[in-house]
Design a protein around this motif. Structure first.
Motif, PDB file in Angstrom:
ATOM      1  N   LEU A   1      45.750  45.957  52.242  1.00  0.00           N
ATOM      2  CA  LEU A   1      45.083  46.810  51.265  1.00  0.00           C
ATOM      3  C   LEU A   1      46.063  47.828  50.701  1.00  0.00           C
ATOM      4  CD1 LEU A   1      41.971  47.440  53.522  1.00  0.00           C
ATOM      5  CD2 LEU A   1      41.979  45.988  51.468  1.00  0.00           C
ATOM      6  N   LEU A   2      45.679  48.441  49.605  1.00  0.00           N
ATOM      7  CA  LEU A   2      46.398  49.608  49.103  1.00  0.00           C
ATOM      8  C   LEU A   2      45.800  50.799  49.851  1.00  0.00           C
ATOM      9  CD1 LEU A   2      48.491  50.517  46.934  1.00  0.00           C
ATOM     10  CD2 LEU A   2      46.552  50.900  45.416  1.00  0.00           C
ATOM     11  N   THR A   3      46.568  51.387  50.736  1.00  0.00           N
ATOM     12  CA  THR A   3      46.044  52.329  51.726  1.00  0.00           C
ATOM     13  C   THR A   3      46.510  53.750  51.445  1.00  0.00           C
ATOM     14  OG1 THR A   3      45.945  50.629  53.439  1.00  0.00           O
ATOM     15  CG2 THR A   3      46.020  52.913  54.177  1.00  0.00           C
TER      16      THR A   3
ATOM     17  N   GLY B   1      34.871  43.300  48.029  1.00  0.00           N
ATOM     18  CA  GLY B   1      34.657  44.680  47.610  1.00  0.00           C
ATOM     19  C   GLY B   1      35.921  45.263  47.017  1.00  0.00           C
ATOM     20  N   GLY B   2      35.787  46.454  46.419  1.00  0.00           N
ATOM     21  CA  GLY B   2      36.917  47.038  45.715  1.00  0.00           C
ATOM     22  C   GLY B   2      37.529  48.254  46.336  1.00  0.00           C
TER      23      GLY B   2
ATOM     24  N   ARG C   1      41.301  47.320  47.241  1.00  0.00           N
ATOM     25  CA  ARG C   1      41.870  45.982  47.056  1.00  0.00           C
ATOM     26  C   ARG C   1      43.108  46.159  46.167  1.00  0.00           C
ATOM     27  NH1 ARG C   1      39.705  40.569  46.429  1.00  0.00           N
ATOM     28  NH2 ARG C   1      37.581  41.359  46.633  1.00  0.00           N
ATOM     29  N   ARG C   2      44.220  45.613  46.593  1.00  0.00           N
ATOM     30  CA  ARG C   2      45.461  45.818  45.858  1.00  0.00           C
ATOM     31  C   ARG C   2      45.525  44.866  44.675  1.00  0.00           C
ATOM     32  NH1 ARG C   2      50.364  45.049  43.108  1.00  0.00           N
ATOM     33  NH2 ARG C   2      51.893  46.583  43.796  1.00  0.00           N
TER      34      ARG C   2
ATOM     35  N   LEU D   1      36.226  42.959  55.334  1.00  0.00           N
ATOM     36  CA  LEU D   1      37.229  41.964  55.678  1.00  0.00           C
ATOM     37  C   LEU D   1      36.575  40.892  56.532  1.00  0.00           C
ATOM     38  CD1 LEU D   1      40.201  44.310  56.686  1.00  0.00           C
ATOM     39  CD2 LEU D   1      39.845  43.188  54.493  1.00  0.00           C
ATOM     40  N   ARG D   2      36.845  39.639  56.229  1.00  0.00           N
ATOM     41  CA  ARG D   2      36.264  38.529  56.982  1.00  0.00           C
ATOM     42  C   ARG D   2      37.357  37.675  57.613  1.00  0.00           C
ATOM     43  NH1 ARG D   2      31.825  36.560  52.430  1.00  0.00           N
ATOM     44  NH2 ARG D   2      30.636  38.525  52.339  1.00  0.00           N
TER      45      ARG D   2
END
Length: 446
Positions: free
Chosen positions: A274-276, A161-162, A289-290, A242-243
């Motif tokens: 991630l880009l948080t 996912g994005g 998603r970074r 996230l897996r």
């Protein structure tokens, strides 16, 4: 010797720690092997001069310290302390090839060095090389981590996912967002960057069919609890899944939940994949998603909001730091400060005892507060710095704590203050763990 990870785990069992960051830790500076490249000394809490590598490091002048350690190694290639510290400088900034080179050098020079092995283990887990970290955790005396990470197969933290925009269901006493485990119904998760792994409640772990890879019994408040560590197939946060995720949960001796305040806690290890963005002002958590494109958009949005990039460093698997300032009646100082997001705290931050004394921050010693630091009883005092500043965002005369027992340099460098949940409420903060930049601006995300 105090095991600081025990403090971290116990704070997780409580859901958060009011005085997180005040826990006693083992300094990484080795007084018996002081590394000197020239003449210099630490000047107060915020300055250092000359070429003393350890003094520069302790003052948070990491780039200069790194060059000083390199100079030592050119003259003395067998200096374990200089190799370990130079590797630590690289690790603080997530410069992994740099960190790995010097930490491997330190471990080769001294295979039983616990500090070097712990730092190298951290270097590997930040790169998702969990199995490679296991033997180094074992040498560092962290058998639970060693068994947990040795059990992993496949790539951890696979991102699908994005973008996810998660509205906060509440702000206080701790922020809550919704997430789901293994495709199940949504649950209430708090988050706290002062915690490492993803945590779930005992009830959620049972519903999800989780089995521990390793369990450990530990003292907690007036009793004992069991801490379990396993592997989660799927953790979904809105549009991002996230897996193969490391997960922990805790139970009482009877198998019940230690706390029922929420269904779990999202820790730093999730966020640094991630880009948080913590949009406090807009009461939402934005995860992306970074990629170079998403990072570029984040920089552009920050620039439009007037936010200049601040440096970011991470110590001890999850301890986030940036550059900030604090002021009292005797002036102000700028240096490396701790930054924490989420959690459960009514104060804007912690002002270290030495900082309060040097800057003459007003402390109300007539009103002691009995609280906990990592589930250990602690006594703190209200204090009111004239200003706390992170980038262009400042708070005046804001309510904080000072704890006489909080060490000034818990990770080997001075941290005069730590910024907490309440400081960030008018702001939006984005963390880029690839470029190691922090962007903070007043107001909600665009």
């Amino acid at each position: 010797m105090t095991d600081d990870r025990q403090w971290d785990r116990r704070s997780l069992l409580r859901g958060a720690a009011v005085l997180a960051g005040a826990a006693a830790t083992v300094p990484l500076l080795d007084k018996a092997a002081t590394a000197v490249a020239g003449v210099g000394d630490t000047d107060g809490l915020f300055k250092a001069g000359g070429g003393d590598a350890d003094a520069l490091f302790k003052a948070g002048r990491f780039e200069q310290a790194g060059r000083a350690y390199e100079e030592i190694l050119r003259k003395d290639p067998g200096n374990v302390h200089a190799a370990r510290q130079r590797g630590y400088v690289g690790l603080l900034a997530n410069r992994f090839p740099d960190a790995e080179r010097y930490l491997k050098m330190a471990v080769e020079l001294a295979p039983g060095d616990k500090q070097a092995n712990r730092l190298l283990a951290d270097c590997y887990i930040r790169q998702d090389k969990l199995s490679l970290s296991a033997p180094h955790w074992r040498v560092a005396g962290e058998e639970t981590y060693a068994k947990w990470f040795a059990a992993f197969s496949g790539k951890p933290y696979q991102v699908h996912g994005g973008t996810a925009q998660l509205p906060w269901k509440q702000m206080d006493p701790e922020p809550l967002v919704e997430a789901s485990i293994n495709g199940g119904s949504t649950k209430r998760f708090t988050f706290y960057t002062g915690a490492p792994s993803l945590q779930v409640s005992a009830k959620v772990a049972k519903e999800a069919g989780l089995s521990p890879v390793v369990s450990e019994k530990m003292d907690f408040l007036d009793g004992v609890v069991w801490a379990h560590h396993g592997v989660l197939d799927s953790f979904r946060l809105g549009g991002i899944e996230l897996r193969n995720v490391p997960v922990s949960w805790s139970t009482t001796e009877s198998g019940g939940d230690v706390s029922t305040d929420n269904d779990g806690m999202i820790g730093m290890w999730v966020f640094y994949h991630l880009l948080t963005t913590f949009d406090y002002a807009g009461r939402q958590l934005i995860l992306r998603r970074r990629t170079p494109e998403t990072a570029g958009k984040a920089r552009a949005a920050a620039k439009q909001a007037g936010a200049d990039p601040l440096p970011m460093w991470m110590a001890r698997e999850h301890g986030l730091h940036s550059r900030g300032s604090i002021a009292g009646a005797a002036g102000s100082g700028t240096g490396v400060v701790g930054v924490l997001f989420g959690g459960h705290s009514e104060v804007a931050g912690i002002v270290k005892k030495e900082t309060a004394k040097q800057l003459q921050v007003r402390v109300d010693r007539d009103r002691p507060v009995e609280t906990f630091a990592g589930s250990h009883p602690a006594v703190a005092y209200p204090c009111y710095p004239k200003e706390m500043r992170l980038g262009d965002v400042a708070a005046d005369d804001i309510y904080c704590f000072t704890n006489p027992d909080a060490p000034l340099a818990p990770d080997g460098f001075n941290v005069p203050a730590v910024f907490f949940h309440s400081f960030h409420k008018p702001n939006t903060i984005t963390l880029d763990f690839t470029d190691m930049k922090l962007y903070v601006a007043r107001g909600q995300a665009a």
